[in-house]
Design a protein around this motif. Sequence first.
Motif, PDB file in Angstrom:
ATOM      1  N   ALA A 214     -10.335   6.709  18.639  1.00  0.00           N
ATOM      2  CA  ALA A 214      -9.054   6.151  19.064  1.00  0.00           C
ATOM      3  C   ALA A 214      -7.917   7.000  18.518  1.00  0.00           C
ATOM      4  O   ALA A 214      -8.007   7.546  17.418  1.00  0.00           O
ATOM      5  CB  ALA A 214      -8.920   4.713  18.574  1.00  0.00           C
ATOM      6  N   LEU A 215      -6.871   7.112  19.280  1.00  0.00           N
ATOM      7  CA  LEU A 215      -5.683   7.847  18.842  1.00  0.00           C
ATOM      8  C   LEU A 215      -5.035   7.179  17.638  1.00  0.00           C
ATOM      9  O   LEU A 215      -4.629   7.838  16.707  1.00  0.00           O
ATOM     10  CB  LEU A 215      -4.660   7.880  19.975  1.00  0.00           C
ATOM     11  N   ILE A 216      -4.924   5.875  17.680  1.00  0.00           N
ATOM     12  CA  ILE A 216      -4.239   5.127  16.629  1.00  0.00           C
ATOM     13  C   ILE A 216      -5.278   4.293  15.880  1.00  0.00           C
ATOM     14  O   ILE A 216      -5.874   3.385  16.437  1.00  0.00           O
ATOM     15  CB  ILE A 216      -3.158   4.185  17.217  1.00  0.00           C
ATOM     16  N   THR A 217      -5.479   4.617  14.617  1.00  0.00           N
ATOM     17  CA  THR A 217      -6.386   3.860  13.761  1.00  0.00           C
ATOM     18  C   THR A 217      -5.658   3.534  12.465  1.00  0.00           C
ATOM     19  O   THR A 217      -5.168   4.435  11.786  1.00  0.00           O
ATOM     20  CB  THR A 217      -7.658   4.680  13.442  1.00  0.00           C
ATOM     21  N   ILE A 218      -5.571   2.267  12.157  1.00  0.00           N
ATOM     22  CA  ILE A 218      -4.926   1.807  10.930  1.00  0.00           C
ATOM     23  C   ILE A 218      -6.025   1.420   9.943  1.00  0.00           C
ATOM     24  O   ILE A 218      -6.960   0.704  10.295  1.00  0.00           O
ATOM     25  CB  ILE A 218      -4.001   0.593  11.202  1.00  0.00           C
ATOM     26  N   VAL A 219      -5.901   1.924   8.716  1.00  0.00           N
ATOM     27  CA  VAL A 219      -6.909   1.654   7.681  1.00  0.00           C
ATOM     28  C   VAL A 219      -6.233   0.932   6.513  1.00  0.00           C
ATOM     29  O   VAL A 219      -5.021   1.036   6.322  1.00  0.00           O
ATOM     30  CB  VAL A 219      -7.573   2.970   7.193  1.00  0.00           C
ATOM     31  N   PRO A 220      -7.027   0.223   5.706  1.00  0.00           N
ATOM     32  CA  PRO A 220      -6.450  -0.393   4.504  1.00  0.00           C
ATOM     33  C   PRO A 220      -5.897   0.688   3.566  1.00  0.00           C
ATOM     34  O   PRO A 220      -6.341   1.840   3.594  1.00  0.00           O
ATOM     35  CB  PRO A 220      -7.641  -1.109   3.861  1.00  0.00           C
ATOM     36  N   TYR A 221      -4.960   0.284   2.721  1.00  0.00           N
ATOM     37  CA  TYR A 221      -4.365   1.211   1.754  1.00  0.00           C
ATOM     38  C   TYR A 221      -5.455   1.900   0.941  1.00  0.00           C
ATOM     39  O   TYR A 221      -6.435   1.275   0.524  1.00  0.00           O
ATOM     40  CB  TYR A 221      -3.418   0.456   0.815  1.00  0.00           C
ATOM     41  N   ARG A 222      -5.255   3.195   0.701  1.00  0.00           N
ATOM     42  CA  ARG A 222      -6.207   3.968  -0.104  1.00  0.00           C
ATOM     43  C   ARG A 222      -5.499   4.470  -1.357  1.00  0.00           C
ATOM     44  O   ARG A 222      -4.513   5.191  -1.271  1.00  0.00           O
ATOM     45  CB  ARG A 222      -6.752   5.139   0.709  1.00  0.00           C
ATOM     46  N   PRO A 223      -6.006   4.123  -2.531  1.00  0.00           N
ATOM     47  CA  PRO A 223      -5.336   4.502  -3.775  1.00  0.00           C
ATOM     48  C   PRO A 223      -5.278   6.011  -4.017  1.00  0.00           C
ATOM     49  O   PRO A 223      -4.500   6.465  -4.853  1.00  0.00           O
ATOM     50  CB  PRO A 223      -6.143   3.795  -4.867  1.00  0.00           C
ATOM     51  N   GLU A 224      -6.058   6.804  -3.295  1.00  0.00           N
ATOM     52  CA  GLU A 224      -6.014   8.258  -3.481  1.00  0.00           C
ATOM     53  C   GLU A 224      -4.841   8.930  -2.757  1.00  0.00           C
ATOM     54  O   GLU A 224      -4.551  10.103  -2.999  1.00  0.00           O
ATOM     55  CB  GLU A 224      -7.343   8.914  -3.056  1.00  0.00           C
ATOM     56  N   TRP A 225      -4.137   8.207  -1.900  1.00  0.00           N
ATOM     57  CA  TRP A 225      -3.040   8.823  -1.147  1.00  0.00           C
ATOM     58  C   TRP A 225      -1.950   9.421  -2.042  1.00  0.00           C
ATOM     59  O   TRP A 225      -1.502  10.544  -1.782  1.00  0.00           O
ATOM     60  CB  TRP A 225      -2.446   7.839  -0.153  1.00  0.00           C
ATOM     61  N   PRO A 226      -1.490   8.741  -3.096  1.00  0.00           N
ATOM     62  CA  PRO A 226      -0.445   9.356  -3.938  1.00  0.00           C
ATOM     63  C   PRO A 226      -0.888  10.685  -4.571  1.00  0.00           C
ATOM     64  O   PRO A 226      -0.098  11.639  -4.634  1.00  0.00           O
ATOM     65  CB  PRO A 226      -0.159   8.299  -5.006  1.00  0.00           C
ATOM     66  N   GLU A 227      -2.129  10.759  -5.018  1.00  0.00           N
ATOM     67  CA  GLU A 227      -2.614  12.007  -5.616  1.00  0.00           C
ATOM     68  C   GLU A 227      -2.729  13.116  -4.568  1.00  0.00           C
ATOM     69  O   GLU A 227      -2.418  14.280  -4.842  1.00  0.00           O
ATOM     70  CB  GLU A 227      -3.955  11.790  -6.326  1.00  0.00           C
ATOM     71  N   GLU A 228      -3.167  12.753  -3.373  1.00  0.00           N
ATOM     72  CA  GLU A 228      -3.221  13.746  -2.290  1.00  0.00           C
ATOM     73  C   GLU A 228      -1.816  14.283  -2.012  1.00  0.00           C
ATOM     74  O   GLU A 228      -1.638  15.493  -1.826  1.00  0.00           O
ATOM     75  CB  GLU A 228      -3.825  13.140  -1.028  1.00  0.00           C
TER      76      GLU A 228
END
Length: 184
Positions: free
Chosen positions: A3-17
Amino acid sequence: MQALITIVPYRPEWPEEFRTIAQQLQTLLGPAALAIDHIGSTSVPGLAAKDVIDIQVTVASLEEPALAQLPQLGFERLWHITGDHRPPGRDDLPEADLKKQFYRKTERSVNLHIRVTGTFNQRYPLLCRDYLRSHPYAAKAYGEIKQQLARYFPDNADAYYDIKDPVFDIIMEGAYAWAVAENK
């Protein structure tokens, strides 16, 4: 087919990325990058989002020569994206306040927004992020809107954004009042 648009639950690794990519950008751009900010839904703890890190680099001018180096980090400029949407009724905004350069990196999904310091579109995503961080119920409601839109329009990005953008413009009216009250 994905799917073009996929929403996922918050991931705690995003700030470090974000921090890793921001460090690379700062090294590459040097003083041309007046600020490098994590923006968008992945910058709001707990908010469901597309698994795409949005980054804003603030510059003095979109003609900044250092920007030509961004392909060295794997960023591809999307030349057809030259500005942000104009919120409904905001005919008072000069066109220059909506201009930007936009880059995408696909090895790790990153949207890179280059905006000029002091413009409407440079402040908007920072205020958006800060407001949602300070108002968790608004963030949860916004996350629910995005999840439902992705469910109804998984393969239609135009429909998703045609609805999501004005909804967010409504949220931003509260953010503007909050910013004035909090002297932000």
